[in-house]
Motif scaffolding. Sequence first.
Motif, short mmCIF file in Angstrom:
data_model
loop_
_atom_site.label_atom_id
_atom_site.label_comp_id
_atom_site.label_asym_id
_atom_site.label_seq_id
_atom_site.Cartn_x
_atom_site.Cartn_y
_atom_site.Cartn_z
N LYS A 240 0.86 -1.17 0.00
CA LYS A 240 0.00 0.00 0.00
C LYS A 240 0.91 1.23 0.00
O LYS A 240 2.01 1.19 0.53
CB LYS A 240 -0.90 0.01 1.24
CG LYS A 240 -1.94 -1.11 1.27
CD LYS A 240 -2.96 -0.94 0.16
CE LYS A 240 -4.05 -2.01 0.25
NZ LYS A 240 -4.95 -1.87 1.36
N ARG B 52 -10.72 -15.27 -0.89
CA ARG B 52 -9.50 -14.89 -1.62
C ARG B 52 -8.65 -16.11 -1.96
O ARG B 52 -7.98 -16.14 -3.00
CB ARG B 52 -8.70 -13.87 -0.80
CG ARG B 52 -9.39 -12.51 -0.73
CD ARG B 52 -8.70 -11.58 0.25
NE ARG B 52 -9.37 -10.28 0.28
CZ ARG B 52 -9.19 -9.38 1.21
NH1 ARG B 52 -8.35 -9.61 2.21
NH2 ARG B 52 -9.83 -8.23 1.16
N THR C 291 -12.07 -6.56 3.44
CA THR C 291 -12.87 -7.35 4.38
C THR C 291 -13.65 -6.40 5.29
O THR C 291 -14.73 -6.73 5.76
CB THR C 291 -11.98 -8.26 5.24
OG1 THR C 291 -10.99 -7.45 5.87
CG2 THR C 291 -11.30 -9.34 4.42
N ILE D 188 -3.95 -0.08 10.89
CA ILE D 188 -3.97 0.99 9.88
C ILE D 188 -4.50 2.28 10.50
O ILE D 188 -3.93 3.36 10.32
CB ILE D 188 -4.86 0.57 8.68
CG1 ILE D 188 -4.32 -0.72 8.04
CG2 ILE D 188 -4.97 1.70 7.66
CD1 ILE D 188 -5.24 -1.34 6.99
N GLU E 78 -8.09 -10.26 11.69
CA GLU E 78 -7.52 -10.11 10.34
C GLU E 78 -6.10 -10.65 10.36
O GLU E 78 -5.19 -10.04 10.92
CB GLU E 78 -7.51 -8.63 9.94
CG GLU E 78 -8.87 -7.93 10.00
CD GLU E 78 -9.87 -8.45 8.97
OE1 GLU E 78 -9.45 -8.81 7.86
OE2 GLU E 78 -11.08 -8.51 9.30
N1 GLU Z 1 -7.05 -6.41 6.06
C1 GLU Z 1 -8.23 -6.02 5.40
C2 GLU Z 1 -8.31 -6.56 3.98
O1 GLU Z 1 -7.46 -7.24 3.54
C3 GLU Z 1 -8.42 -4.53 5.39
C4 GLU Z 1 -7.20 -3.74 4.96
C5 GLU Z 1 -7.05 -3.61 3.47
O2 GLU Z 1 -8.03 -3.31 2.77
O3 GLU Z 1 -5.92 -3.78 3.01
O4 GLU Z 1 -9.25 -6.33 3.29
#
Ligand code: GLU
Length: 275
Positions: A42, A111, A155, A197, A221
């Motif tokens: 990211k 996923r 998620t 985050i 998560e």
């Molecule tokens: N960990 C979550 C996901 O993979 C939320 C953070 C993100 O969007 O990277 O969706």
Amino acid sequence: MKLRARKVSAAIATVLTLSLAATACGGSDSGDGGGKITIGIKFDQPGVGLKTPDGKYTGFDVDVATYIAKELGYEAKDIEWKQTPSSQRETMLANGDVKFIVASYSITDKRKAKVDFAGPYFLAHQDLLIRKDETGITKAADLNEKKLCSVTGSTSAQNVQEKLAPKADLKTLGGYSECLTSLENKEVDALTTDDAILAGYASQAEHQGKFKLAGLKLSNENYGIGIKKGDADLKAKINKALEKMKSDKSWDKFVEANFGKSGYQNEPAPAIDAS
Ligand code: GLU
């Protein structure tokens, strides 16, 4: 005249061939070592994965990715960082745009039908970021009456719609930093995603005193390293690198360096799934 045109186009063809060859060479990320490696992260999540205004890359995911790359035979200078937004991760892996992804990427069954994961290497929990003076949001169900922001393909957005607060007025954007702007401008009442985050945003110098985390552990998560489906060899090598990263205490070092200042209370390193 004719002859000259032909000469020119021949010259153009040569240049094109040469530059194509150079691209293929410089962009090589297939073998172990030697060339370049492209890694997805990211770009807008401080503490996790961030591209700074002066073009540097920082964050826990960046440190983890750099460590793995090193174990695979690539120096930091050989890494090409690519932004992998939440909704594009599976597609970018399938297309071979990146060799692997370290981008707050939760391991889920849905996923796993499209990509494989090494790890997990980190455990976060879904939470809410609200304005400092907010008193009307203390539990997930409160969101049913509120305007909420999250990211497409995450998620976090899915959990809200399917279980946490199906009646919430949910807006989904491309990245969490865009949601943060909406929260600041009072276009939404809360931003939801992983606490790791959110803690990064709350602790940024320019946001001091503006936001707070609700402190709700709304989900588990487990962050994994995304790889192309079926690449068992790469998965095994990355899992080995992750084991080493824990045993030589690099994991603790990376956590302290990236989450230490924000006051984020991290979970212990999760066990790696060897299956
Ligand atoms: N960990 C979550 C996901 O993979 C939320 C953070 C993100 O969007 O990277 O969706």
